[in-house]
Design a protein around this motif. Structure first.
Motif, PDB file in Angstrom:
ATOM      1  N   MET A  27      42.863 -38.481 -14.641  1.00 17.15           N
ATOM      2  CA  MET A  27      43.833 -39.134 -13.471  1.00 17.15           C
ATOM      3  C   MET A  27      42.602 -39.942 -12.528  1.00 17.15           C
ATOM      4  SD  MET A  27      45.929 -35.622 -12.670  1.00 17.15           S
ATOM      5  CE  MET A  27      44.651 -34.803 -13.049  1.00 17.15           C
ATOM      6  N   ASP A  28      41.421 -40.039 -12.770  1.00 14.74           N
ATOM      7  CA  ASP A  28      40.486 -40.846 -11.938  1.00 14.74           C
ATOM      8  C   ASP A  28      40.417 -40.229 -10.768  1.00 14.74           C
ATOM      9  OD1 ASP A  28      39.828 -44.267 -10.727  1.00 14.74           O
ATOM     10  OD2 ASP A  28      38.581 -42.894 -12.021  1.00 14.74           O
ATOM     11  N   HIS A  29      40.338 -38.834 -10.634  1.00 17.03           N
ATOM     12  CA  HIS A  29      40.251 -38.066  -9.403  1.00 17.03           C
ATOM     13  C   HIS A  29      38.786 -37.948  -8.888  1.00 17.03           C
ATOM     14  CE1 HIS A  29      44.500 -36.060  -9.640  1.00 17.03           C
ATOM     15  NE2 HIS A  29      44.366 -36.996  -9.158  1.00 17.03           N
ATOM     16  N   GLU A  30      38.546 -38.187  -7.577  1.00 13.83           N
ATOM     17  CA  GLU A  30      37.285 -37.919  -7.217  1.00 13.83           C
ATOM     18  C   GLU A  30      36.742 -36.532  -7.152  1.00 13.83           C
ATOM     19  OE1 GLU A  30      38.888 -41.799  -5.368  1.00 13.83           O
ATOM     20  OE2 GLU A  30      39.492 -39.721  -5.384  1.00 13.83           O
ATOM     21  N   ASN A  31      37.557 -35.654  -6.571  1.00 18.74           N
ATOM     22  CA  ASN A  31      37.191 -34.154  -6.386  1.00 18.74           C
ATOM     23  C   ASN A  31      37.554 -33.522  -7.759  1.00 18.74           C
ATOM     24  OD1 ASN A  31      36.847 -34.933  -3.906  1.00 18.74           O
ATOM     25  ND2 ASN A  31      38.636 -34.038  -3.060  1.00 18.74           N
ATOM     26  N   MET A  32      36.796 -32.566  -7.982  1.00 19.95           N
ATOM     27  CA  MET A  32      36.868 -31.745  -9.221  1.00 19.95           C
ATOM     28  C   MET A  32      36.385 -30.222  -8.779  1.00 19.95           C
ATOM     29  SD  MET A  32      36.587 -33.531 -12.695  1.00 19.95           S
ATOM     30  CE  MET A  32      37.292 -32.509 -13.633  1.00 19.95           C
ATOM     31  N   PHE A  33      36.923 -29.273  -9.069  1.00 22.90           N
ATOM     32  CA  PHE A  33      36.856 -27.849  -8.613  1.00 22.90           C
ATOM     33  C   PHE A  33      36.741 -26.898  -9.646  1.00 22.90           C
ATOM     34  CE2 PHE A  33      37.866 -29.162  -4.243  1.00 22.90           C
ATOM     35  CZ  PHE A  33      38.805 -29.962  -4.477  1.00 22.90           C
ATOM     36  N   TRP A  34      35.981 -25.888  -9.577  1.00 18.88           N
ATOM     37  CA  TRP A  34      35.914 -24.486 -10.363  1.00 18.88           C
ATOM     38  C   TRP A  34      36.087 -23.515  -9.709  1.00 18.88           C
ATOM     39  CZ3 TRP A  34      36.350 -23.997 -15.346  1.00 18.88           C
ATOM     40  CH2 TRP A  34      36.112 -24.870 -16.114  1.00 18.88           C
ATOM     41  N   TYR A  35      37.550 -22.803  -9.885  1.00 14.49           N
ATOM     42  CA  TYR A  35      37.775 -21.597  -9.283  1.00 14.49           C
ATOM     43  C   TYR A  35      37.665 -20.413 -10.208  1.00 14.49           C
ATOM     44  CZ  TYR A  35      40.085 -24.194  -5.402  1.00 14.49           C
ATOM     45  OH  TYR A  35      40.224 -24.641  -4.378  1.00 14.49           O
ATOM     46  N   ARG A  36      37.410 -19.063  -9.695  1.00 12.00           N
ATOM     47  CA  ARG A  36      37.574 -18.041 -10.436  1.00 12.00           C
ATOM     48  C   ARG A  36      38.830 -17.186 -10.102  1.00 12.00           C
ATOM     49  NH1 ARG A  36      32.904 -13.470 -11.362  1.00 12.00           N
ATOM     50  NH2 ARG A  36      34.383 -11.863 -11.934  1.00 12.00           N
ATOM     51  N   GLN A  37      39.831 -16.657 -10.850  1.00 12.97           N
ATOM     52  CA  GLN A  37      40.854 -15.931 -10.477  1.00 12.97           C
ATOM     53  C   GLN A  37      40.805 -14.437 -11.014  1.00 12.97           C
ATOM     54  OE1 GLN A  37      44.550 -17.298 -12.128  1.00 12.97           O
ATOM     55  NE2 GLN A  37      45.661 -16.115 -10.801  1.00 12.97           N
ATOM     56  N   ASP A  38      40.780 -13.633 -10.129  1.00 14.87           N
ATOM     57  CA  ASP A  38      40.936 -12.251 -10.470  1.00 14.87           C
ATOM     58  C   ASP A  38      41.966 -11.414  -9.947  1.00 14.87           C
ATOM     59  OD1 ASP A  38      37.353 -12.784  -9.877  1.00 14.87           O
ATOM     60  OD2 ASP A  38      38.009 -11.925 -11.762  1.00 14.87           O
ATOM     61  N   CYS A  91      39.986 -24.628 -13.709  1.00 15.50           N
ATOM     62  CA  CYS A  91      39.548 -26.003 -13.170  1.00 15.50           C
ATOM     63  C   CYS A  91      40.545 -26.786 -12.489  1.00 15.50           C
ATOM     64  CB  CYS A  91      39.047 -26.866 -14.326  1.00 15.50           C
ATOM     65  SG  CYS A  91      38.423 -28.465 -13.892  1.00 15.50           S
ATOM     66  N   ALA A  92      40.529 -27.663 -11.411  1.00 14.36           N
ATOM     67  CA  ALA A  92      41.308 -28.573 -10.581  1.00 14.36           C
ATOM     68  C   ALA A  92      40.610 -29.950 -10.260  1.00 14.36           C
ATOM     69  CB  ALA A  92      41.784 -27.659  -9.614  1.00 14.36           C
ATOM     70  N   SER A  93      41.515 -30.683 -10.099  1.00 14.23           N
ATOM     71  CA  SER A  93      40.830 -31.963  -9.709  1.00 14.23           C
ATOM     72  C   SER A  93      42.080 -32.466  -8.621  1.00 14.23           C
ATOM     73  CB  SER A  93      40.689 -33.067 -10.874  1.00 14.23           C
ATOM     74  OG  SER A  93      42.209 -33.351 -11.454  1.00 14.23           O
ATOM     75  N   SER A  94      41.379 -33.328  -7.818  1.00 17.28           N
ATOM     76  CA  SER A  94      42.407 -34.120  -6.818  1.00 17.28           C
ATOM     77  C   SER A  94      41.938 -35.585  -6.522  1.00 17.28           C
ATOM     78  CB  SER A  94      42.701 -33.160  -5.520  1.00 17.28           C
ATOM     79  OG  SER A  94      41.508 -33.091  -4.781  1.00 17.28           O
TER      80      SER A  94
END
Lengths: 113, 116
Positions: A27-38, A91-94
Motif C-alpha cells: 500500500m506504499d505506507h510510510e509506517n510499519m509496526f510489529w506487535y506481540r499479542q498474548d 505486523c501492521a502498516s499505515s
C-alpha cells in the motif's frame, strides 16, 4: 485490495536460534509496526518504523531488533530466541498521520522450544 | 503516557441481546480513537474510528461508539448481536512519538461470545 502479508502463519524454533519474521505491505505506507499479542495482555508494540532505515523502540523492544531496507518490507529479528518469546506476532502498516487506519497481517504464531 | 483501559476481559451474551463493550482512555489535548475487531485465527481489522465532529460513530455492521470527552470514554455498543459477532474487540488511541511519528496504543481486549 490492501494487503499486509506475513511470511509464515506458524513457526517452531529452538532456544538460541536467530529468527526472522518478515512482513510485506503493498500500500506504499510510510509506517510499519510489529506487535506481540498474548492472552490477557492485548497488543504490545515491539518496534515501529516511519521510513526506510528509520525505527523507534516500542514498549517491549528487549530481545528484538528490526530492519527496514525497503519501504514495503519490515523484518523482526529475534537475536537469540527464548521460550518467553513464544507468542503471536502481528505486523501492521499505515499512512502518516494520527487519524490513519492501521492494516494488519494475519499474524505469525511462533513457538520456541 | 496515553493509555487505554478496557474494563471487561470477557462478555458473554445471548443472540439478539444488546451489548456494550467499555473503553476508557487517559486524556490528552487531541484524541483519535479506534475500535478494532479480531475474528478467530485472523488479524485485526478496523471497526470504526472517532477523529472529530459528531461524537457518535457507526460501523457498517450495526456497531456504534460514542466519544464522551468528560468521561474520557469510547464505549462500543450494538442493539442486537449475532453469532457472527463473536470475536475479540480492541480499543486503541493514536499517540505521537518522540520521533515525530504516531503509533497506536491498544487496550487489553474484550472477548465477546454470542451464544444461541
Amino acid at each position: 485490495d490492501v494487503k499486509v502479508t506475513q511470511s509464515s502463519r506458524y513457526l517452531v524454533k529452538r532456544t538460541g536460534e536467530k529468527v526472522f519474521l518478515e512482513c510485506v505491505q503493498d500500500m506504499d505506507h510510510e509506517n510499519m509496526f510489529w506487535y506481540r499479542q498474548d492472552p490477557g495482555l492485548g497488543l504490545r508494540l515491539i518496534y515501529f518504523s516511519y521510513d526506510v532505515k528509520m525505527k523507534e523502540k516500542g514498549d517491549i523492544p528487549e530481545g528484538y531488533s528490526v530492519s527496514r531496507e525497503k519501504k514495503e518490507r519490515f523484518s523482526l529479528i529475534l537475536e537469540s530466541a527464548s521460550t518467553n518469546q513464544t507468542s503471536m506476532y502481528l505486523c501492521a502498516s499505515s499512512l502518516f498521520g494520527s487519524e490513519a487506519e492501521a492494516f494488519f497481517g494475519q499474524g505469525t504464531r511462533l513457538t520456541v522450544v | 503516557a496515553q493509555s487505554v483501559t478496557q474494563l471487561d476481559s470477557q462478555v458473554p451474551v445471548f443472540e439478539e441481546a444488546p451489548v456494550e463493550l467499555r473503553c476508557n482512555y487517559s486524556s490528552s489535548v487531541s484524541v483519535y480513537l479506534f475500535w478494532y475487531v479480531q475474528y478467530p485465527n485472523q488479524g485485526l481489522q478496523l471497526l470504526l474510528k472517532y477523529l472529530s465532529g459528531s461524537t457518535l460513530v457507526e460501523s457498517i455492521n450495526g456497531f456504534e461508539a460514542e466519544f464522551n470527552k468528560s468521561q474520557t470514554s469510547f464505549h462500543l455498543r450494538k442493539p442486537s448481536v449475532h453469532i457472527s459477532d463473536t470475536a475479540e474487540y480492541f480499543c486503541a488511541v493514536s499517540v505521537n512519538t518522540q520521533g515525530g511519528s504516531e503509533k497506536l496504543v491498544f487496550g487489553k481486549g474484550t472477548k465477546l461470545t454470542v451464544n444461541p
